[in-house]
Motif scaffolding. Structure first.
Motif, short mmCIF file in Angstrom:
data_model
loop_
_atom_site.label_atom_id
_atom_site.label_comp_id
_atom_site.label_asym_id
_atom_site.label_seq_id
_atom_site.Cartn_x
_atom_site.Cartn_y
_atom_site.Cartn_z
N UNK A 226 7.08 -48.05 21.98
CA UNK A 226 7.44 -49.42 22.38
C UNK A 226 8.82 -49.82 21.91
N UNK A 227 9.42 -49.07 21.01
CA UNK A 227 10.73 -49.43 20.45
C UNK A 227 11.83 -49.18 21.48
N UNK A 228 13.03 -49.76 21.25
CA UNK A 228 14.16 -49.53 22.17
C UNK A 228 14.53 -48.05 22.30
N UNK A 229 14.22 -47.24 21.29
CA UNK A 229 14.49 -45.80 21.38
C UNK A 229 13.72 -45.17 22.55
N UNK A 230 12.54 -45.68 22.84
CA UNK A 230 11.72 -45.22 23.97
C UNK A 230 11.60 -43.69 24.02
N UNK A 231 11.21 -43.10 22.88
CA UNK A 231 10.96 -41.67 22.89
C UNK A 231 9.78 -41.37 23.81
N UNK A 232 9.94 -40.37 24.65
CA UNK A 232 8.85 -39.92 25.52
C UNK A 232 8.29 -38.58 25.06
N UNK A 233 9.07 -37.83 24.32
CA UNK A 233 8.58 -36.60 23.73
C UNK A 233 9.43 -36.24 22.52
N UNK A 234 8.83 -35.49 21.60
CA UNK A 234 9.52 -34.96 20.43
C UNK A 234 9.08 -33.52 20.25
N UNK A 235 9.95 -32.74 19.65
CA UNK A 235 9.52 -31.40 19.27
C UNK A 235 8.50 -31.53 18.14
N UNK A 236 7.66 -30.55 18.02
CA UNK A 236 6.66 -30.58 16.94
C UNK A 236 7.34 -30.69 15.57
N UNK A 237 8.44 -29.98 15.42
CA UNK A 237 9.14 -30.00 14.13
C UNK A 237 9.68 -31.39 13.82
N UNK A 238 10.26 -32.05 14.82
CA UNK A 238 10.80 -33.39 14.60
C UNK A 238 9.69 -34.37 14.26
N UNK A 239 8.58 -34.29 15.00
CA UNK A 239 7.47 -35.22 14.74
C UNK A 239 6.87 -34.98 13.36
N UNK A 240 6.65 -33.72 13.01
CA UNK A 240 6.04 -33.40 11.72
C UNK A 240 6.92 -33.89 10.57
N UNK A 241 8.25 -33.86 10.77
CA UNK A 241 9.15 -34.28 9.72
C UNK A 241 9.07 -35.76 9.39
N UNK A 242 8.58 -36.59 10.31
CA UNK A 242 8.50 -38.03 10.03
C UNK A 242 7.07 -38.58 10.06
N UNK A 243 6.11 -37.76 10.44
CA UNK A 243 4.73 -38.23 10.54
C UNK A 243 4.14 -38.44 9.14
N UNK A 244 3.41 -39.54 8.97
CA UNK A 244 2.76 -39.87 7.70
C UNK A 244 1.31 -39.39 7.64
N UNK A 245 0.93 -38.57 8.59
CA UNK A 245 -0.41 -37.96 8.71
C UNK A 245 -1.49 -38.95 9.08
N UNK A 246 -1.14 -40.23 9.28
CA UNK A 246 -2.15 -41.21 9.69
C UNK A 246 -2.36 -41.10 11.21
N UNK A 247 -3.64 -41.19 11.62
CA UNK A 247 -3.96 -41.19 13.04
C UNK A 247 -5.23 -42.00 13.26
N UNK A 248 -5.32 -42.60 14.45
CA UNK A 248 -6.50 -43.41 14.78
C UNK A 248 -6.86 -43.17 16.26
N UNK A 249 -8.15 -42.84 16.46
CA UNK A 249 -8.66 -42.66 17.82
C UNK A 249 -9.65 -43.79 18.10
N UNK A 250 -9.42 -44.52 19.19
CA UNK A 250 -10.26 -45.67 19.54
C UNK A 250 -11.26 -45.25 20.61
N UNK A 251 -12.49 -45.75 20.45
CA UNK A 251 -13.56 -45.50 21.43
C UNK A 251 -14.20 -46.82 21.80
N UNK A 252 -14.21 -47.18 23.08
CA UNK A 252 -14.80 -48.47 23.48
C UNK A 252 -16.32 -48.48 23.28
N UNK A 253 -16.85 -49.62 22.86
CA UNK A 253 -18.30 -49.77 22.69
C UNK A 253 -18.90 -50.37 23.95
N UNK A 254 -19.15 -49.53 24.94
CA UNK A 254 -19.79 -49.99 26.17
C UNK A 254 -18.87 -50.81 27.05
#
Length: 306
Positions: free
Chosen positions: A278-306
């Motif tokens: 959503x940022x002005x940078x508007x990244x659409x893809x990153x190399x795995x190495x670039x993403x791993x270098x800045x990722x904080x290991x947090x992730x969230x998967x949402x599942x709708x309840x019905x």
């Protein structure tokens, strides 16, 4: 019989027909010239060059009439039927073309109109002409494929000018939630979610998201279960997104994302991670190495309840 052999055979037939026609024309032309030359050597009649008969006179009476000998020979039967033979040859060639196009000569069934445009000297016509229909795998509709990127600076995402001017700079957590929940059929804007985060006490206008569990708390309010934490590997995150469940992740403060940032993983492969930012940078893809270098290991998967 291969298409190359058939094409070569047709080319040879055409060349033979052309050679026969040229040879016959040359032969008749030579015969015609010879006849004209022989005729020109005959003595002309002393009385009139247009005399059509020679009169033999005897004592003032006509004894006999002798017709002049015609030195110009009649056209040969081959010359008279040359056009017919050429027409037959063209017809045979046309029939062979149809055989090739309809599969009788070992080709593939095609339409008559495509047969007219067949190139005799192109053995790789499939590159420019008719190609058999290819099976196209249907696109599987999932939340990951339906997810749309939202721009944090879009005025339509806010209720008023104040929200646009103050909330948009720290809106990444709310917009990440918005993109994922809308991909499951909700119709929310950034203002809705940021207002709820503010009410829950997990978001600040200046600091952004205050607690990571604020993602799960806000998702729960809108009818989603959230599987969130720091236990997933990058491959597990990509696999979840590729299987249809977009994943919200956080990255640390960096040159590209001052103060840290939240965005959504929508898929990936062995080389790259595909994201919605959503940022002005508007990244659409990153190399795995670039993403791993800045990722904080947090992730969230949402599942709708019905």
């Amino acid at each position: 019989m291969s298409a190359a052999v058939i094409t070569s055979f047709l080319a040879v037939v055409m060349l033979l027909i052309a050679a026969i026609v040229i040879f016959s024309v040359w032969r008749d032309h030579q015969r015609h010239r010879y006849s004209l030359a022989s005729h020109s050597r005959l003595p002309s009649h002393p009385l009139d060059r247009h005399v059509t008969a020679i009169l033999h006179l005897q004592e003032g009476q006509i004894v006999s009439v002798e017709k002049p000998i015609n030195q110009i020979s009649a056209p040969s039967p081959w010359y008279q039927h040359r056009r017919s033979l050429v027409s037959v040859g063209v017809l045979v060639l046309f029939i062979l073309l149809l055989f090739v196009q309809t599969g009788l000569a070992g080709g593939t069934m095609t339409t008559f109109s495509q047969g007219i445009g067949l190139s005799l000297f192109n053995t790789n016509a499939d590159n420019r002409g008719y190609q058999p229909a290819r099976h196209v795998a249907p696109i599987v509709t999932t939340a990951s494929t339906l997810l749309l990127r939202v721009d944090s600076a879009d005025p339509n995402q806010y209720r008023n000018t104040y929200q646009l001017q103050t909330w948009s700079y720290s809106s990444c957590s709310g917009i990440a939630l918005e993109m994922v929940m809308n991909s499951y059929g909700r119709q929310l804007i950034a203002s809705d979610i940021l207002q709820k985060e503010l009410e829950l006490g997990v978001w600040d206008v200046n600091l952004g998201l205050l607690r990571e569990d604020g993602i799960a708390m806000t998702a729960n309010y809108y009818g989603f279960n959230a599987s969130a934490g720091r236990t997933r590997t990058l491959q597990q995150v990509i696999d979840a997104a590729n299987s249809g469940s977009p994943v919200i992740v956080s990255v640390r403060d960096s040159y590209y994302f001052p103060g840290g940032h939240f965005f959504v993983i929508r898929g990936g492969d062995s080389q790259n991670v595909y994201i919605a930012d959503s940022a002005p940078t508007n990244f659409q893809q990153m190399s795995r190495a670039m993403f791993t270098g800045m990722w904080q290991t947090y992730s969230a998967v949402l599942t709708p309840r019905g």
